[in-house]
Write a protein that holds these residues in place. Structure first.
Motif, PDB file in Angstrom:
ATOM      1  N   SER A 193      13.674  80.421  11.980  1.00 54.11           N
ATOM      2  CA  SER A 193      13.697  81.165  13.235  1.00 54.11           C
ATOM      3  C   SER A 193      14.759  80.558  14.137  1.00 54.11           C
ATOM      4  N   PRO A 194      15.244  81.311  15.114  1.00 52.95           N
ATOM      5  CA  PRO A 194      14.827  82.662  15.472  1.00 52.95           C
ATOM      6  C   PRO A 194      15.441  83.700  14.550  1.00 52.95           C
ATOM      7  N   LEU A 195      14.748  84.827  14.433  1.00 56.15           N
ATOM      8  CA  LEU A 195      15.219  85.943  13.616  1.00 56.15           C
ATOM      9  C   LEU A 195      15.018  87.256  14.369  1.00 56.15           C
ATOM     10  N   THR A 196      15.837  88.232  14.057  1.00 63.57           N
ATOM     11  CA  THR A 196      15.634  89.590  14.571  1.00 63.57           C
ATOM     12  C   THR A 196      14.553  90.264  13.740  1.00 63.57           C
ATOM     13  N   ALA A 197      14.076  91.398  14.228  1.00 63.22           N
ATOM     14  CA  ALA A 197      13.077  92.166  13.471  1.00 63.22           C
ATOM     15  C   ALA A 197      13.629  92.573  12.107  1.00 63.22           C
ATOM     16  N   ALA A 198      14.886  92.974  12.063  1.00 63.72           N
ATOM     17  CA  ALA A 198      15.495  93.377  10.787  1.00 63.72           C
ATOM     18  C   ALA A 198      15.570  92.195   9.825  1.00 63.72           C
ATOM     19  N   GLU A 199      15.873  91.015  10.339  1.00 65.57           N
ATOM     20  CA  GLU A 199      15.946  89.825   9.482  1.00 65.57           C
ATOM     21  C   GLU A 199      14.562  89.441   8.961  1.00 65.57           C
ATOM     22  N   HIS A 259       9.782  85.613  22.220  1.00 63.99           N
ATOM     23  CA  HIS A 259      11.021  86.330  21.923  1.00 63.99           C
ATOM     24  C   HIS A 259      11.980  86.192  23.093  1.00 63.99           C
ATOM     25  N   GLN A 260      13.236  86.373  22.785  1.00 65.68           N
ATOM     26  CA  GLN A 260      14.260  86.363  23.824  1.00 65.68           C
ATOM     27  C   GLN A 260      15.250  87.479  23.522  1.00 65.68           C
ATOM     28  N   GLU A 261      15.826  88.021  24.576  1.00 66.21           N
ATOM     29  CA  GLU A 261      16.805  89.087  24.391  1.00 66.21           C
ATOM     30  C   GLU A 261      18.123  88.500  23.930  1.00 66.21           C
ATOM     31  N   ALA A 262      18.741  89.184  22.987  1.00 69.25           N
ATOM     32  CA  ALA A 262      20.071  88.825  22.498  1.00 69.25           C
ATOM     33  C   ALA A 262      20.853  90.129  22.411  1.00 69.25           C
ATOM     34  N   ARG A 297      18.944  93.493  21.114  1.00 71.03           N
ATOM     35  CA  ARG A 297      17.856  93.192  20.184  1.00 71.03           C
ATOM     36  C   ARG A 297      17.126  91.943  20.659  1.00 71.03           C
ATOM     37  N   TYR A 298      16.007  91.662  20.007  1.00 68.27           N
ATOM     38  CA  TYR A 298      15.210  90.485  20.321  1.00 68.27           C
ATOM     39  C   TYR A 298      15.278  89.490  19.176  1.00 68.27           C
ATOM     40  N   LEU A 299      15.232  88.231  19.553  1.00 70.40           N
ATOM     41  CA  LEU A 299      15.105  87.150  18.578  1.00 70.40           C
ATOM     42  C   LEU A 299      13.685  86.607  18.697  1.00 70.40           C
ATOM     43  N   TYR A 300      13.001  86.492  17.561  1.00 74.53           N
ATOM     44  CA  TYR A 300      11.603  86.059  17.528  1.00 74.53           C
ATOM     45  C   TYR A 300      11.497  84.650  16.976  1.00 74.53           C
TER      46      TYR A 300
END
Length: 121
Positions: free
Chosen positions: A19-25, A56-59, A62-65
């Protein structure tokens, strides 16, 4: 800490690993045999955010989780719940149950013996 459902745990395992990862990742890393779409992974991520076990944080757009709890802490809490619920808070009946149902390998027994020797000294 709120309980994490079995499907949600698959998402947490991905994020504990990296982590962090996007939802797609996350969706790319969830075991393929689950057959989940990106929408399903996003639903799981939303549930985990609501439970407070993810941050999560905004990037950009998209969001990084990332996990808000450590895997070790979750395992400790769940193990305690199991022992309390099924074995009256005692570990000995759990080990006896595992032994009686051939769930302990010789390697497991050796490891348990080693732990016990270390605890005694």
């Amino acid at each position: 800490m709120e309980r994490i459902a079995e499907g949600e745990l698959a998402v947490m395992e991905v994020l504990w690993e990296e982590s962090p990862l996007t939802a797609a990742e996350v969706a790319e890393r969830v075991p393929a045999e689950r057959g989940w779409s990106l929408a399903t992974v996003k639903t799981m991520l939303s549930r985990l955010l609501a439970k407070g076990v993810l941050d999560h944080q905004e990037a950009g757009r998209r969001y990084l989780y990332r996990p808000a709890i450590r895997r070790e802490d979750y395992v400790a809490e769940e193990s305690g719940r199991l022992i309390d619920r099924m074995f009256g808070g005692r570990v000995t009946p759990l080990v006896a149950h595992l032994a009686e149902h051939d769930r302990l390998t010789p390697a497991d027994i050796e490891e348990i013996e080693k732990i016990l020797r270390e605890l005694k000294s």
